[in-house]
Design a protein around this motif. Structure first.
Motif, PDB file in Angstrom:
ATOM      1  N   VAL A 451      57.648  -8.313  24.975  1.00 25.73           N
ATOM      2  CA  VAL A 451      58.286  -7.173  25.615  1.00 25.73           C
ATOM      3  C   VAL A 451      58.689  -6.146  24.558  1.00 25.73           C
ATOM      4  CG1 VAL A 451      60.114  -6.449  27.209  1.00 25.73           C
ATOM      5  CG2 VAL A 451      59.212  -8.790  27.329  1.00 25.73           C
ATOM      6  N   LYS A 452      58.209  -4.914  24.701  1.00 27.65           N
ATOM      7  CA  LYS A 452      58.538  -3.840  23.762  1.00 27.65           C
ATOM      8  C   LYS A 452      59.174  -2.693  24.529  1.00 27.65           C
ATOM      9  CE  LYS A 452      56.016  -6.333  20.930  1.00 27.65           C
ATOM     10  NZ  LYS A 452      56.653  -7.353  20.093  1.00 27.65           N
ATOM     11  N   SER A 453      60.260  -2.170  23.986  1.00 27.82           N
ATOM     12  CA  SER A 453      60.992  -1.098  24.660  1.00 27.82           C
ATOM     13  C   SER A 453      61.277   0.058  23.720  1.00 27.82           C
ATOM     14  CB  SER A 453      62.325  -1.608  25.215  1.00 27.82           C
ATOM     15  OG  SER A 453      62.146  -2.594  26.201  1.00 27.82           O
ATOM     16  N   ILE A 454      61.369   1.238  24.313  1.00 29.40           N
ATOM     17  CA  ILE A 454      61.868   2.409  23.613  1.00 29.40           C
ATOM     18  C   ILE A 454      63.028   2.960  24.433  1.00 29.40           C
ATOM     19  CG2 ILE A 454      60.096   3.858  24.703  1.00 29.40           C
ATOM     20  CD1 ILE A 454      60.278   5.731  22.332  1.00 29.40           C
ATOM     21  N   ILE A 455      64.125   3.258  23.750  1.00 28.54           N
ATOM     22  CA  ILE A 455      65.330   3.755  24.410  1.00 28.54           C
ATOM     23  C   ILE A 455      65.702   5.090  23.781  1.00 28.54           C
ATOM     24  CG2 ILE A 455      67.752   3.291  24.934  1.00 28.54           C
ATOM     25  CD1 ILE A 455      66.966   0.261  24.347  1.00 28.54           C
ATOM     26  N   THR A 456      65.846   6.097  24.623  1.00 32.82           N
ATOM     27  CA  THR A 456      66.292   7.409  24.174  1.00 32.82           C
ATOM     28  C   THR A 456      67.646   7.700  24.811  1.00 32.82           C
ATOM     29  OG1 THR A 456      65.313   8.691  25.983  1.00 32.82           O
ATOM     30  CG2 THR A 456      63.869   8.120  24.141  1.00 32.82           C
ATOM     31  N   ASP A 457      68.179   8.886  24.580  1.00 38.65           N
ATOM     32  CA  ASP A 457      69.443   9.265  25.207  1.00 38.65           C
ATOM     33  C   ASP A 457      69.328   9.269  26.730  1.00 38.65           C
ATOM     34  OD1 ASP A 457      70.981   9.568  22.921  1.00 38.65           O
ATOM     35  OD2 ASP A 457      70.274  11.612  22.591  1.00 38.65           O
ATOM     36  N   GLN A 458      68.111   9.463  27.250  1.00 41.05           N
ATOM     37  CA  GLN A 458      67.959   9.608  28.698  1.00 41.05           C
ATOM     38  C   GLN A 458      67.158   8.493  29.361  1.00 41.05           C
ATOM     39  OE1 GLN A 458      66.882  13.511  30.011  1.00 41.05           O
ATOM     40  NE2 GLN A 458      66.780  12.930  32.179  1.00 41.05           N
ATOM     41  N   TYR A 459      66.263   7.847  28.623  1.00 38.32           N
ATOM     42  CA  TYR A 459      65.349   6.917  29.284  1.00 38.32           C
ATOM     43  C   TYR A 459      65.269   5.567  28.565  1.00 38.32           C
ATOM     44  CZ  TYR A 459      63.680  11.235  31.459  1.00 38.32           C
ATOM     45  OH  TYR A 459      63.604  12.428  32.133  1.00 38.32           O
ATOM     46  N   ARG A 460      64.880   4.541  29.374  1.00 42.87           N
ATOM     47  CA  ARG A 460      64.454   3.261  28.816  1.00 42.87           C
ATOM     48  C   ARG A 460      63.066   2.958  29.384  1.00 42.87           C
ATOM     49  NH1 ARG A 460      63.847  -2.363  30.767  1.00 42.87           N
ATOM     50  NH2 ARG A 460      65.912  -2.342  31.754  1.00 42.87           N
ATOM     51  N   PHE A 461      62.103   2.786  28.465  1.00 43.91           N
ATOM     52  CA  PHE A 461      60.717   2.526  28.825  1.00 43.91           C
ATOM     53  C   PHE A 461      60.343   1.173  28.249  1.00 43.91           C
ATOM     54  CE2 PHE A 461      56.221   2.600  27.600  1.00 43.91           C
ATOM     55  CZ  PHE A 461      55.598   3.014  28.772  1.00 43.91           C
ATOM     56  N   THR A 462      59.857   0.258  29.085  1.00 43.94           N
ATOM     57  CA  THR A 462      59.567  -1.104  28.649  1.00 43.94           C
ATOM     58  C   THR A 462      58.162  -1.510  29.052  1.00 43.94           C
ATOM     59  OG1 THR A 462      61.899  -1.730  28.815  1.00 43.94           O
ATOM     60  CG2 THR A 462      60.286  -3.514  28.793  1.00 43.94           C
ATOM     61  N   LEU A 463      57.428  -2.013  28.072  1.00 43.41           N
ATOM     62  CA  LEU A 463      56.060  -2.492  28.275  1.00 43.41           C
ATOM     63  C   LEU A 463      56.046  -4.012  28.151  1.00 43.41           C
ATOM     64  CD1 LEU A 463      53.011  -1.540  28.513  1.00 43.41           C
ATOM     65  CD2 LEU A 463      52.930  -1.818  26.023  1.00 43.41           C
ATOM     66  N   TYR A 464      55.430  -4.674  29.137  1.00 41.47           N
ATOM     67  CA  TYR A 464      55.254  -6.121  29.126  1.00 41.47           C
ATOM     68  C   TYR A 464      53.781  -6.405  28.861  1.00 41.47           C
ATOM     69  CZ  TYR A 464      59.875  -6.429  31.335  1.00 41.47           C
ATOM     70  OH  TYR A 464      61.228  -6.336  31.611  1.00 41.47           O
ATOM     71  N   LYS A 465      53.498  -7.066  27.765  1.00 43.03           N
ATOM     72  CA  LYS A 465      52.112  -7.310  27.383  1.00 43.03           C
ATOM     73  C   LYS A 465      51.308  -7.980  28.504  1.00 43.03           C
ATOM     74  CE  LYS A 465      49.238 -10.211  24.434  1.00 43.03           C
ATOM     75  NZ  LYS A 465      49.214 -11.348  23.491  1.00 43.03           N
ATOM     76  N   GLY A 466      50.154  -7.369  28.833  1.00 41.96           N
ATOM     77  CA  GLY A 466      49.234  -7.952  29.793  1.00 41.96           C
ATOM     78  C   GLY A 466      49.619  -7.788  31.246  1.00 41.96           C
ATOM     79  N   GLU A 467      50.744  -7.152  31.527  1.00 45.17           N
ATOM     80  CA  GLU A 467      51.198  -7.011  32.908  1.00 45.17           C
ATOM     81  C   GLU A 467      50.857  -5.617  33.446  1.00 45.17           C
ATOM     82  OE1 GLU A 467      52.241  -9.524  34.492  1.00 45.17           O
ATOM     83  OE2 GLU A 467      52.663 -10.887  32.822  1.00 45.17           O
ATOM     84  N   ALA A 496      54.105   9.021  30.382  1.00 48.02           N
ATOM     85  CA  ALA A 496      53.055   9.228  29.381  1.00 48.02           C
ATOM     86  C   ALA A 496      53.663   9.576  28.029  1.00 48.02           C
ATOM     87  CB  ALA A 496      52.108  10.331  29.844  1.00 48.02           C
ATOM     88  N   ASP A 497      54.671  10.424  28.030  1.00 52.36           N
ATOM     89  CA  ASP A 497      55.313  10.830  26.775  1.00 52.36           C
ATOM     90  C   ASP A 497      56.001   9.644  26.105  1.00 52.36           C
ATOM     91  OD1 ASP A 497      56.408  12.877  24.861  1.00 52.36           O
ATOM     92  OD2 ASP A 497      58.296  12.154  25.706  1.00 52.36           O
ATOM     93  N   LEU A 498      56.725   8.830  26.878  1.00 54.48           N
ATOM     94  CA  LEU A 498      57.407   7.672  26.320  1.00 54.48           C
ATOM     95  C   LEU A 498      56.410   6.620  25.841  1.00 54.48           C
ATOM     96  CD1 LEU A 498      60.290   7.402  28.918  1.00 54.48           C
ATOM     97  CD2 LEU A 498      60.533   8.044  26.516  1.00 54.48           C
ATOM     98  N   SER A 499      55.302   6.496  26.560  1.00 52.64           N
ATOM     99  CA  SER A 499      54.253   5.562  26.130  1.00 52.64           C
ATOM    100  C   SER A 499      53.687   5.977  24.778  1.00 52.64           C
ATOM    101  CB  SER A 499      53.141   5.510  27.176  1.00 52.64           C
ATOM    102  OG  SER A 499      52.113   4.644  26.769  1.00 52.64           O
ATOM    103  N   LEU A 500      53.499   7.277  24.589  1.00 50.39           N
ATOM    104  CA  LEU A 500      52.995   7.768  23.310  1.00 50.39           C
ATOM    105  C   LEU A 500      54.021   7.521  22.207  1.00 50.39           C
ATOM    106  CD1 LEU A 500      50.777   9.237  21.748  1.00 50.39           C
ATOM    107  CD2 LEU A 500      51.872  11.415  22.386  1.00 50.39           C
ATOM    108  N   GLN A 501      55.296   7.776  22.504  1.00 50.50           N
ATOM    109  CA  GLN A 501      56.334   7.514  21.508  1.00 50.50           C
ATOM    110  C   GLN A 501      56.362   6.034  21.118  1.00 50.50           C
ATOM    111  OE1 GLN A 501      60.296   9.298  21.804  1.00 50.50           O
ATOM    112  NE2 GLN A 501      59.591  10.489  23.574  1.00 50.50           N
TER     113      GLN A 501
END
Length: 520
Positions: A451-467, A496-501
């Motif tokens: 599980v990989k996440s990016i957290i900004t002041d406004q958003y939390r974006f989380t990717l689960y491998k293979g899901e 898309a922007d958070l995925s790129l980040q």
């Protein structure tokens, strides 16, 4: 007294960022932690780099991400050839001490969750064994005379180890406990627990008295260490780590019924989430069917009353820690060390503790387990302040070394937030990267979750491998993370922007150590 500061770093285990009086908790009483906040900078947006013990603690020591430092999930070990910021402090003339929980190596001899393959391999792993001793925290490393434990230990010159959790901790504490309590076997016999009517999972009313409980032991050993530093010419770094308020829920003595479960509200039931993720649904279905919990450490659900009991008992354990912190700070002042000591208060990760009817921790990186307390009380500025600056465990080593006037080693991925501490900057990182890796498949995952996440002041974006699914929360509009916008067309461009980040952050995970010695 040297003009280089001492450091007293206090860490708890499994404490949420909102479970302090200074953070606005309406029930929990933490006057001594609040006093630290009143004399320092409290971070309101501080994140564990991994929301479980061992990977995050290794990140704290190395300033490197779990995917880089190698202790990727609970049950691994930090390589013994890894340098730590404590090594740098020791090389720079600091006396270094660890008192309490370390958990950089396994504390049991139990087999791992991911069973070994049946394949017969001529070469087993990608790396050759490095010859390090990875049984230092196992029970066999604590002989009666303490001689089996070897120092320095990841840079610590003085080690007073407490392994495990609850009232039956091991390590040097277990040696001391047996010396202090001739009836220790009876005190550790589960059939002798004191009467109670709680039904919360892992609620246990220990017969161990307060003064013999691990929290008190750590407090007493810390005070003894501070007394030994009075008049010393070299500065110190003392890491003081309490195993509570981690489950099992067993505060001793007066702390057991200090709080009434009915006083704790549950304003975030499972039904509050508009579109639960598959692992949330898995935990819910398991609870509804009364399925057996995968392990005592695995996320589970409980009834309202049971959750309230867990909260009340956690509050009791935390208040005991708070009382001990008050005594430790008083001892620091009594030894004349306060005016030159940076005091930090932090936790390695949090606990769902009622959010969406869940408890403990797991693959779902909600704020309840990933956002942790962080208070930095510095003699350079004892004014009480707060900051919204994004920061995390990853940055602590660089910041401590920066404050000590020492350079970090090559390959450290940390970034010092000293400018925020000094009031020279209002922000630190534009985004925080966190990761969770499981040691085996559970919570409905077919393979160990990554599980990989990016957290900004406004958003939390989380990717689960293979899901095919993931998580995207608008933290500004939905701070309790109740509406997953992953499939919402209105959030497609944000996704898309958070995925790129996140991809850029993953691209930066390369280990920069060792540096090249020659050109090609």
């Amino acid at each position: 007294m040297t003009n280089r500061p001492n450091f007293l770093y206090i860490m708890t285990d499994q404490l949420r960022s909102d479970w302090m009086g200074c953070a606005g908790h309406p029930v929990v009483k933490t006057p001594n932690i609040d006093a630290l906040a009143a004399t320092g900078l409290r971070f309101k947006n501080f994140h564990a780099t991994s929301p479980v013990c061992m990977p995050n603690r290794a990140t704290f020591l190395t300033g490197r991400y779990p995917s880089t430092h190698g202790l990727r999930y609970n049950g691994c070990a930090l390589p013994t050839n890894a340098n730590t910021f404590v090594d740098v402090l020791a090389a720079g003339g600091y006396h270094t001490a660890a008192i309490g929980k370390s958990h950089l190596q396994p504390v049991t001899t139990a087999p791992p969750l991911n069973a070994a393959s049946d394949l017969e391999r001529l070469v087993d792993e990608a790396w050759r064994p490095d010859g390090g001793d990875y049984a230092q925290e196992e029970p066999g490393s604590f002989a009666d005379d303490g001689s089996a434990f070897k120092t320095p230990y990841y840079g610590y010159q003085h080690v007073d180890m407490v392994t495990g959790h609850g009232d039956k901790c091991g390590g040097h504490y277990a040696q001391w406990f047996k010396e202090q309590a001739p009836n220790w076997k009876a005190l550790h016999d589960s059939t002798n627990q004191l009467p109670h009517d709680y039904t919360c999972p892992q609620a246990y009313r220990t017969p161990v008295p307060e003064h013999l409980y691990p929290t008190s032991y750590i407090k007493d050993q810390t005070i003894a260490y501070l007394e030994s530093r009075n008049g010393a010419s070299d500065p110190f770094f003392s890491f003081v780590s309490f195993p509570d308020p981690h489950h099992p829920f067993n505060p001793p003595g007066k702390y057991w019924d200090m709080y009434d479960p009915a006083d704790f509200g549950l304003d975030l039931p499972y039904e509050a989430h508009k579109n639960p993720t598959p692992p949330m649904q898995y935990v819910y279905d398991a609870w509804q069917s009364a399925a057996k919990q995968f392990s005592p450490q695995t996320a589970t659900m409980a009834s309202k009353r049971q959750l309230q009991e867990a909260m009340a008992l956690s509050a009791g354990m935390l208040t005991m820690i708070d009382d001990c912190i008050g005594e430790i700070v008083a001892a620091l002042k009594a030894q004349g060390l306060y005016e030159n000591t940076v005091i930090c208060f932090n936790s390695d990760h949090g606990d769902y503790l009622g959010d969406f009817d869940m408890m403990l921790k797991g693959a779902m990186p909600f704020r309840s387990i990933s956002q942790v307390p962080m208070i930095w009380s510095d003699p350079a500025n004892r004014a009480g302040r707060t900051t919204d600056a994004l920061a995390g465990t990853i940055d602590l080593p660089a910041t401590i070394l920066d404050r000590a006037g020492l350079a970090p080693f090559q390959g450290m991925q940390a970034e010092s937030f000293l400018p925020v501490l000094n009031g020279q900057a209002a922000a630190h990182r534009p985004a925080i990267f966190t990761e969770y890796n499981d040691g085996g498949p559970r919570l409905g995952f077919a393979s160990p979750s990554r599980v990989k996440s990016i957290i900004t002041d406004q958003y939390r974006f989380t990717l689960y491998k293979g899901e095919p699914w993931g998580e995207l929360y608008d933290l500004a509009a939905d701070p309790k993370e109740t509406h997953n916008r992953w499939d919402d067309p209105a959030f497609a461009s944000i996704k898309a922007d958070l995925s790129l980040q996140l991809n850029h952050m993953l691209a930066d995970l390369m280990d920069e150590s060792p540096r090249a010695k020659r050109r090609a």
